[in-house]
Scaffold this active site. Structure first.
Site, PDB file in Angstrom:
ATOM      1  N   GLN A  88      14.159  15.504  19.823  1.00  0.00           N
ATOM      2  CA  GLN A  88      13.398  15.874  21.012  1.00  0.00           C
ATOM      3  C   GLN A  88      12.190  16.759  20.695  1.00  0.00           C
ATOM      4  OE1 GLN A  88      16.221  17.693  23.722  1.00  0.00           O
ATOM      5  NE2 GLN A  88      17.604  15.954  23.631  1.00  0.00           N
ATOM      6  N   HIS A 153      16.593  20.405  22.955  1.00  0.00           N
ATOM      7  CA  HIS A 153      16.451  21.379  24.040  1.00  0.00           C
ATOM      8  C   HIS A 153      15.374  22.430  23.757  1.00  0.00           C
ATOM      9  CE1 HIS A 153      20.681  20.476  25.901  1.00  0.00           C
ATOM     10  NE2 HIS A 153      19.992  19.388  25.604  1.00  0.00           N
ATOM     11  N   GLU A 247      19.105  20.091  38.014  1.00  0.00           N
ATOM     12  CA  GLU A 247      18.892  21.070  39.077  1.00  0.00           C
ATOM     13  C   GLU A 247      17.421  21.273  39.410  1.00  0.00           C
ATOM     14  OE1 GLU A 247      22.667  23.989  37.866  1.00  0.00           O
ATOM     15  OE2 GLU A 247      20.618  24.770  37.840  1.00  0.00           O
ATOM     16  N   TYR A 257      20.824  32.068  36.408  1.00  0.00           N
ATOM     17  CA  TYR A 257      21.041  30.758  37.020  1.00  0.00           C
ATOM     18  C   TYR A 257      22.259  30.024  36.464  1.00  0.00           C
ATOM     19  CZ  TYR A 257      17.105  31.867  39.754  1.00  0.00           C
ATOM     20  OH  TYR A 257      16.298  32.505  40.659  1.00  0.00           O
ATOM     21  N   TYR A 268      29.300  15.793  27.781  1.00  0.00           N
ATOM     22  CA  TYR A 268      29.104  14.386  27.473  1.00  0.00           C
ATOM     23  C   TYR A 268      30.426  13.752  27.053  1.00  0.00           C
ATOM     24  CZ  TYR A 268      24.145  15.477  27.662  1.00  0.00           C
ATOM     25  OH  TYR A 268      22.907  15.870  28.074  1.00  0.00           O
TER      26      TYR A 268
END
Length: 377
Positions: A88, A153, A247, A257, A268
């Protein structure tokens, strides 16, 4: 609903490129045409418009492109920083300074290798200028700490507040998810700095010796979408959840949060994460998706051409291969429409509103595209 195949066959017979055709789709409030402006982008990630209507578009493998408004001309900007182009990671978001026409600053976020030569990496933000197709005067204004060996991430949206702060959304680095609940690191945080990298004096943790001064909010998983509400000036973010639990949040200074202590998703392959969906002292999302649509980029639409979408929040989906339109009225979400759901077969990474009020999307593919959306009604 897609346009007639007859139009496609006719255009090909007349010698037009298939990429120049406009495919037509029906939605609840508008009929939408999609026209590909540029192809052969390798997993494009972020884009921003320049004052002349042209765009800067990033490719995850490290290329920053300058693309003309109609997509016909494309030039690679040379001299951008080295990136960790793995999984990523890579060259991610791009934005321009609110005072760009006066100062020329361009901001890019990317997965930065350890400057000390270690195996770790993290999200970094550099600002620089573009001169004759060359990246110059580059200076790093933020480095996520600590460096960690992971390809996942990175978060990475860059959003300017009405007051001129720079918000940087970050990820928890996947296997360091517990770090999102502690304040001695940047994993799973949103940070707020001034554009030169200095710390605003009113950041919530500047007087806490056990916390990093840049932190604005915490308990996030992987925030890949963000925009400023056009009326309230508040930051709204889109958080890519695990298996379920994407979200929408409105992050406030110093608030928690919940990730990974509370979540609406699961691990997963199945299995619980945390203690459930609620805990005192942890914020609830404004909205969430079950199952996950794999959220990515987002904007509030404020233009004239799609007049029936004004004020709505548009959220792109990767796995979902669609755009979620959240119909907002007086601060409440009253309806979700899933645009193009079942009609397209590509992942949508980012969405922006152009100076012309039209919508532009990036498709997340080996042969990624810059696509323009226009109303056909």
């Amino acid at each position: 609903m897609k346009a007639s195949k007859i139009a496609l066959l006719t255009a090909v017979a007349l010698g037009f490129s298939a990429s120049a055709l406009a495919d037509e789709y029906s939605t609840e409030r508008h009929t939408v045409e999609m026209t590909t402006l540029t192809e052969n982008l390798s997993h494009p990630w972020g884009m921003t418009f320049l004052p002349d209507g042209s765009l800067l578009v990033t490719e995850r493998d490290g290329i920053l492109n300058h693309i003309s408004a109609d997509g016909s001309e494309r030039k690679e900007i040379k001299g951008t920083p080295e990136v960790v182009a793995r999984s990523q990671g890579g060259l991610l978001d791009v934005n321009i300074d609110p005072n760009f026409e006066d100062n020329g600053w361009v901001y890019i976020s990317y997965s930065e290798p350890d400057p000390e030569g270690g195996d770790g990496n993290s999200t970094a933000v550099m600002r620089g200028k573009i001169d004759g197709g060359q990246w110059i005067d580059g200076e790093v204004v933020f480095r996520q700490a600590p460096k960690y060996e992971s390809g996942a991430h990175f978060g990475s949206r860059l959003i300017f507040s009405p007051e001129g702060h720079l918000f940087i959304t970050l990820g928890d680095r996947y296997s360091r998810m517990e770090d999102a609940q502690t304040l001695d690191n940047h994993h799973g945080k949103i940070v707020r700095i001034w554009p030169d990298g200095s710390i605003p004096e009113d950041n919530p943790f500047v007087n806490d010796d056990k916390a990093l001064d840049e932190i604005w909010s915490y308990g996030h998983r992987n925030v890949q979408g963000a925009d400023i509400h056009p009326e309230t000036g508040e930051l709204w973010t889109i958080e890519h959840g695990p298996q379920g639990g994407d979200e929408v949040n409105i992050p406030e200074a110093g608030k928690n949060y919940g990730w990974p202590t509370v979540t609406y998703g699961e691990d997963y392959g199945g299995g619980e994460i945390g203690i459930g969906t609620h805990k005192e002292g942890m914020e609830q999302p404004f909205y969430y998706w079950l199952p996950s649509i794999a959220t990515a980029g987002s904007i509030f639409y404020t233009g004239e051409p799609f007049k029936h979408w004004q004020g709505d929040l548009l959220v792109t989906a990767l796995r979902g291969q669609m755009i979620s339109r959240l119909d907002l009225q007086n601060g409440r979400m009253i309806h979700e429409e899933r645009l193009f759901d079942g009609d397209i077969d590509f992942r949508i990474r980012d969405i922006e509103q152009g100076p012309d009020g039209m919508l532009y999307i990036l498709t997340d593919e080996d042969n990624g595209r810059l696509v323009k959306l226009t109303p056909a009604d």
